[in-house]
Design a protein around this motif. Structure first.
Motif, PDB file in Angstrom:
ATOM      1  N   GLY A   1       0.838  -1.186   0.000  1.00 24.76           N
ATOM      2  CA  GLY A   1       0.000   0.000   0.000  1.00 24.76           C
ATOM      3  C   GLY A   1       0.871   1.233   0.000  1.00 24.76           C
ATOM      4  O   GLY A   1       2.096   1.157   0.162  1.00 24.76           O
ATOM      5  N   VAL A   2       0.252   2.385  -0.196  1.00 24.75           N
ATOM      6  CA  VAL A   2       0.988   3.645  -0.176  1.00 24.75           C
ATOM      7  C   VAL A   2       0.233   4.656   0.687  1.00 24.75           C
ATOM      8  O   VAL A   2      -0.996   4.646   0.757  1.00 24.75           O
ATOM      9  CB  VAL A   2       1.180   4.234  -1.596  1.00 24.75           C
ATOM     10  CG1 VAL A   2       2.120   3.366  -2.417  1.00 24.75           C
ATOM     11  CG2 VAL A   2      -0.151   4.416  -2.313  1.00 24.75           C
ATOM     12  N   LEU A   3       1.015   5.504   1.347  1.00 25.38           N
ATOM     13  CA  LEU A   3       0.487   6.639   2.094  1.00 25.38           C
ATOM     14  C   LEU A   3       1.121   7.895   1.523  1.00 25.38           C
ATOM     15  O   LEU A   3       2.355   7.970   1.422  1.00 25.38           O
ATOM     16  CB  LEU A   3       0.837   6.511   3.582  1.00 25.38           C
ATOM     17  CG  LEU A   3       0.643   7.760   4.453  1.00 25.38           C
ATOM     18  CD1 LEU A   3      -0.825   8.148   4.518  1.00 25.38           C
ATOM     19  CD2 LEU A   3       1.210   7.519   5.848  1.00 25.38           C
ATOM     20  N   VAL A   4       0.307   8.862   1.125  1.00 29.02           N
ATOM     21  CA  VAL A   4       0.795  10.127   0.567  1.00 29.02           C
ATOM     22  C   VAL A   4       0.286  11.259   1.453  1.00 29.02           C
ATOM     23  O   VAL A   4      -0.895  11.294   1.807  1.00 29.02           O
ATOM     24  CB  VAL A   4       0.312  10.327  -0.883  1.00 29.02           C
ATOM     25  CG1 VAL A   4       0.831  11.649  -1.446  1.00 29.02           C
ATOM     26  CG2 VAL A   4       0.766   9.163  -1.759  1.00 29.02           C
ATOM     27  N   VAL A   5       1.188  12.176   1.803  1.00 31.11           N
ATOM     28  CA  VAL A   5       0.805  13.297   2.655  1.00 31.11           C
ATOM     29  C   VAL A   5       1.120  14.612   1.945  1.00 31.11           C
ATOM     30  O   VAL A   5       1.968  14.669   1.054  1.00 31.11           O
ATOM     31  CB  VAL A   5       1.534  13.252   4.015  1.00 31.11           C
ATOM     32  CG1 VAL A   5       1.240  11.941   4.736  1.00 31.11           C
ATOM     33  CG2 VAL A   5       3.036  13.452   3.862  1.00 31.11           C
ATOM     34  N   ARG A   6       0.437  15.666   2.336  1.00 27.53           N
ATOM     35  CA  ARG A   6       0.782  16.984   1.830  1.00 27.53           C
ATOM     36  C   ARG A   6       2.131  17.417   2.403  1.00 27.53           C
ATOM     37  O   ARG A   6       2.528  16.982   3.479  1.00 27.53           O
ATOM     38  CB  ARG A   6      -0.313  17.991   2.222  1.00 27.53           C
ATOM     39  CG  ARG A   6      -1.538  17.945   1.317  1.00 27.53           C
ATOM     40  CD  ARG A   6      -2.561  19.010   1.708  1.00 27.53           C
ATOM     41  NE  ARG A   6      -1.999  20.360   1.663  1.00 27.53           N
ATOM     42  CZ  ARG A   6      -1.954  21.118   0.571  1.00 27.53           C
ATOM     43  NH1 ARG A   6      -2.457  20.652  -0.574  1.00 27.53           N
ATOM     44  NH2 ARG A   6      -1.441  22.321   0.616  1.00 27.53           N
ATOM     45  N   PRO A   7       2.863  18.288   1.687  1.00 26.59           N
ATOM     46  CA  PRO A   7       4.221  18.656   2.106  1.00 26.59           C
ATOM     47  C   PRO A   7       4.320  19.150   3.545  1.00 26.59           C
ATOM     48  O   PRO A   7       5.302  18.858   4.241  1.00 26.59           O
ATOM     49  CB  PRO A   7       4.599  19.754   1.107  1.00 26.59           C
ATOM     50  CG  PRO A   7       3.811  19.441  -0.115  1.00 26.59           C
ATOM     51  CD  PRO A   7       2.507  18.890   0.388  1.00 26.59           C
TER      52      PRO A   7
END
Length: 389
Positions: free
Chosen positions: A232-238
């Motif tokens: 899976g992947v987790l993407v966050v705002r900068p």
């Protein structure tokens, strides 16, 4: 059936897909959305990686951080985001735990979910809210609610001046609806609401990039992006990058996000290293062709089941490889009833499908993937007609 509109005509099998999967031909596999199916070339690569690991464990783990970083970069490019914003995780269950552990919540805060949300995700949010004394508010979305503006307005109507967090589905697992659209995320962000998007089904199914409006966005790659489980992947705002604390402390913690979230000591990392090969399969077939095939086949399957059983097909969102039908009252209204329906379909007809509980009658999800063929939906339809009487 030749006079039907194209949306309910089955597509021809896509060239190059024969023998691409190792599924048992004696089973009717119509539940791709739960566990996926790994293409044979990806399986073979993962086996080679595992053999490499066992031939020299010390060397394998010494080189692992760089190899994980390379896989991360490839996946980030495919998802339209930056490698420093993306962390690899085993699945969305891990990702929601990371998000909830890092979003500040206090007593009296309001937290939003919807009644279409995935059960364990909603339960994780409920538990976190209870721990801090926040109020969990569930947005009720009728099954027949039109897509788009109606869904967005229903969610925004529940926002108050105390709402600090909204946990929403990109594509709902049980009902195949898009909820966390960019338009809704922008509106929530403008109101100061932190947004967490459960995009378990988006990678590989939808073409668009990770929405920049989401504070946290996570998806599974083993469903529609042909990666091995568990990827899976987790993407966050900068602005979140420097704030993320991992759930577990390991040797890579000093590097900060994303490595601090990824490193789990002796976890099996071969699925992550093989995940880019799933993208290679998708690219080789043509992502647009795969999506069109799956959308058309799912629409055909749902239409056929509706025709033969009298079940109502529920509204869905464009571009999805899943469709949902409403089951009669007293059928799959509870989890045990849903489990029994699925078990009966397996015992009597060797069909793997999924039913989910819902008040007033459960829902049945129909999935489509490259290995499926039109006659399989006839087996599902006839089996349901028999069981439902």
């Amino acid at each position: 059936m030749t006079d039907r509109p194209w949306t309910v005509l089955p597509p021809e099998p896509l060239a190059g897909t024969e023998g691409l999967f190792s599924l048992d031909p004696a089973v009717v596999h119509l539940n791709h959305g739960s566990f996926g199916a790994v293409p044979v070339p990806v399986q073979q690569l993962q086996r080679r990686l595992y053999e490499e690991q066992e031939a020299d464990p010390d060397g394998f783990f010494a080189d692992l951080p760089g190899r994980v970083a390379a896989a991360r970069a490839r996946l980030a490019t495919a998802l339209g985001t930056e490698p420093e914003l993306l962390a690899l995780v085993p699945n969305v269950t891990d990702a929601i735990a990371v998000a909830l552990a890092n979003v500040p919540l206090a007593a009296g805060d309001h937290v939003l979910v919807t009644d279409h949300g995935y059960g364990t995700v909603n339960e994780a949010v409920r538990r976190r809210a209870e721990e801090v004394g926040a109020e969990l508010r569930t947005v009720r979305l009728p099954l027949d609610l039109p897509d788009g503006d109606a869904v967005r307005e229903a969610v925004l109507a529940e926002v108050t001046d105390r709402t600090v967090l909204a946990v929403l589905d990109g594509i709902t697992s049980s009902t195949a609806r898009r909820i966390a659209t960019p338009e809704l995320l922008r509106a929530l962000r403008a109101g100061g609401v932190t947004t967490v998007v459960d995009a378990a089904h988006e990678p590989g199914m939808l073409a668009g990039p990770v929405p920049v409006e989401a504070d946290f966005w996570f998806g599974n790659l083993h469903k529609w992006a042909f990666a091995p489980r568990a990827t899976g992947v987790l993407v966050v705002r900068p602005e979140w990058v420097g704030k993320i604390r991992p759930l577990l402390l390991s040797w890579e913690d000093h590097q900060g996000y994303p490595a601090s979230v990824e490193w789990r000591g002796t976890l099996d990392y071969t699925p992550w290293l093989a995940a880019p090969a799933g993208l290679d399969v998708l690219d080789g077939l043509g992502p647009g062709l795969v999506r069109e095939h799956n959308e058309r086949l799912a629409a055909y399957g749902a239409a056929l089941v509706a025709e033969r059983t009298g079940l109502a097909a529920l509204p869905t969102s464009a571009g999805l490889s899943m469709r949902v039908l409403r089951l009669p009252p007293a059928v799959a209204e509870t989890q045990p009833q849903a489990q029994e329906l699925m078990a009966a379909m397996w015992r009597r007809h060797a069909v793997r499908t999924v039913a989910r509980p819902w008040p007033g009658g459960g829902v049945l999800r129909v999935c489509a993937q490259l290995y499926n063929r039109a006659p399989e939906y006839g087996v599902l339809a006839d089996g349901l007609a028999e069981l439902l009487g």
